[in-house]
Design an enzyme around this catalytic site. Structure first.
Site, PDB file in Angstrom:
ATOM      1  N   HIS A  33     -10.199  29.856 -36.514  1.00  0.00           N
ATOM      2  CA  HIS A  33     -10.214  28.406 -36.760  1.00  0.00           C
ATOM      3  C   HIS A  33     -11.633  27.878 -36.535  1.00  0.00           C
ATOM      4  O   HIS A  33     -12.343  28.332 -35.642  1.00  0.00           O
ATOM      5  CB  HIS A  33      -9.216  27.697 -35.835  1.00  0.00           C
ATOM      6  CG  HIS A  33      -8.977  26.283 -36.251  1.00  0.00           C
ATOM      7  ND1 HIS A  33      -9.853  25.262 -35.934  1.00  0.00           N
ATOM      8  CD2 HIS A  33      -7.989  25.719 -36.996  1.00  0.00           C
ATOM      9  CE1 HIS A  33      -9.400  24.132 -36.467  1.00  0.00           C
ATOM     10  NE2 HIS A  33      -8.277  24.378 -37.114  1.00  0.00           N
TER      11      HIS A  33
ATOM     12  N   GLU B  65      -9.905  26.300 -45.117  1.00  0.00           N
ATOM     13  CA  GLU B  65     -10.032  24.995 -44.471  1.00  0.00           C
ATOM     14  C   GLU B  65     -11.486  24.521 -44.523  1.00  0.00           C
ATOM     15  O   GLU B  65     -12.297  24.891 -43.648  1.00  0.00           O
ATOM     16  CB  GLU B  65      -9.615  25.085 -42.997  1.00  0.00           C
ATOM     17  CG  GLU B  65      -8.187  25.507 -42.773  1.00  0.00           C
ATOM     18  CD  GLU B  65      -7.665  24.970 -41.449  1.00  0.00           C
ATOM     19  OE1 GLU B  65      -6.680  24.233 -41.486  1.00  0.00           O
ATOM     20  OE2 GLU B  65      -8.250  25.272 -40.402  1.00  0.00           O
TER      21      GLU B  65
HETATM   22  C1  PEP Z   1      -6.805  21.986 -38.784  1.00  0.00           C
HETATM   23  O1  PEP Z   1      -7.519  21.670 -37.841  1.00  0.00           O
HETATM   24  O2  PEP Z   1      -6.505  23.186 -38.985  1.00  0.00           O
HETATM   25  C2  PEP Z   1      -6.319  20.958 -39.684  1.00  0.00           C
HETATM   26  C3  PEP Z   1      -5.904  21.310 -40.869  1.00  0.00           C
HETATM   27  O3  PEP Z   1      -6.352  19.682 -39.207  1.00  0.00           O
HETATM   28  P1  PEP Z   1      -5.920  18.335 -39.990  1.00  0.00           P
HETATM   29  O4  PEP Z   1      -4.637  18.625 -40.721  1.00  0.00           O
HETATM   30  O5  PEP Z   1      -5.743  17.323 -38.914  1.00  0.00           O
HETATM   31  O6  PEP Z   1      -7.027  18.012 -40.934  1.00  0.00           O
END
Ligand code: PEP
Length: 249
Positions: free
Chosen positions: A93, A163
């Site tokens: 992450h 992400e």
């Molecule tokens: C995350 O931190 O993995 C994430 C997707 O956060 P958010 O959905 O709050 O953007």
């Protein structure tokens, strides 16, 4: 069935609010959406959540694992997560990379350790805003992937979470078409770099909510979502999983 709609609670929750979350979630989740849903509570609540969910099909994961065990004060091993009832763990992450200085090689070691302990993995990758703005996202992701998986046999529903760092918690995200193109690219890279030519599921994370879920899930290569903020509300999280199950493909 692998977990495709995953809630990452990060460092949130309490014994009391967790109980309310579980009540809300089970009140709203559709039966067929339950088995593709998963939550990752803080380690200290894993026992409580495993117990509260024991008669259901929702999966439980850990937010991270260490790459080893034994003399590693304060860390949590893959073996311990498995022992507590975790079906999988998130690794890589961006908050682990940024705040705890983990690099691609640490993440490779975690992946190998998890596979050795038969724990499934969701591995996060994603670019910072400067990289996105300069149009070099693919090159950046390729390096993250190659450093962490090149030459490895991948199995056990190995999943990537794409992400973009700038999309996390910001309310801003790439268009679903852009995400779809990146997911296909990620699948191609993993397939050619892994020893066994494995094609992973690729889920998207960054500001996903019940408002944008339908638009995201219509894309062929957006196989699910990793959800932070919106997963803290049991009803909202259940609604996103229900939207996924009702998507048209
Ligand atoms: C995350 O931190 O993995 C994430 C997707 O956060 P958010 O959905 O709050 O953007």
């Amino acid at each position: 069935m692998s977990a495709l709609i995953i809630g990452n609670w990060k460092s949130n929750g309490s014994k009391e609010t967790n109980k309310l979350w579980i009540k809300d979630f089970f009140k709203h989740i559709k039966d067929d959406a339950e088995s593709i849903s998963a939550i990752c509570p803080p380690y200290v609540y894993l026992n409580q959540i495993v117990d509260l969910c024991k008669r259901s099909n929702i999966k439980i994961g850990s937010q991270d694992i260490d790459f080893s065990q034994g003399a590693r004060t304060g860390s949590i091993s893959a073996k311990a997560c498995k022992d507590l009832g975790c079906n999988f763990s998130i690794i890589g992450h961006s908050e682990r990379r940024e705040f705890f200085k983990e690099d691609n090689l640490d993440i490779r070691k975690k992946l190998i350790c998890a596979q050795d302990n038969n724990l499934k993995i969701v591995m996060c990758i994603g670019e910072p805003i400067e990289v996105y703005d300069s149009g070099t996202t693919k090159e950046f992701l390729k390096k993250q992937l190659i450093d962490s998986i090149d030459g490895l046999d991948l199995f056990n529903d190995f999943t990537i979470a794409y992400e973009p760092i700038w999309a996390i918690g910001s309310g801003k995200l790439p268009s679903s078409e852009e995400i779809n193109v990146i997911h296909l690219y990620i699948k191609d890279i993993v397939q050619s770099a892994s020893k066994n030519n494995f094609t992973p599921k690729v889920i998207y994370g960054g500001s996903v909510s019940s408002k944008n879920a339908e638009d995201l899930f219509k894309e062929d290569h957006i196989d699910g979502a990793l959800i932070g903020g919106a997963s803290l509300n049991g009803k909202e999280f259940a609604n996103i999983a229900n939207i996924y199950i009702n998507r048209g493909h």
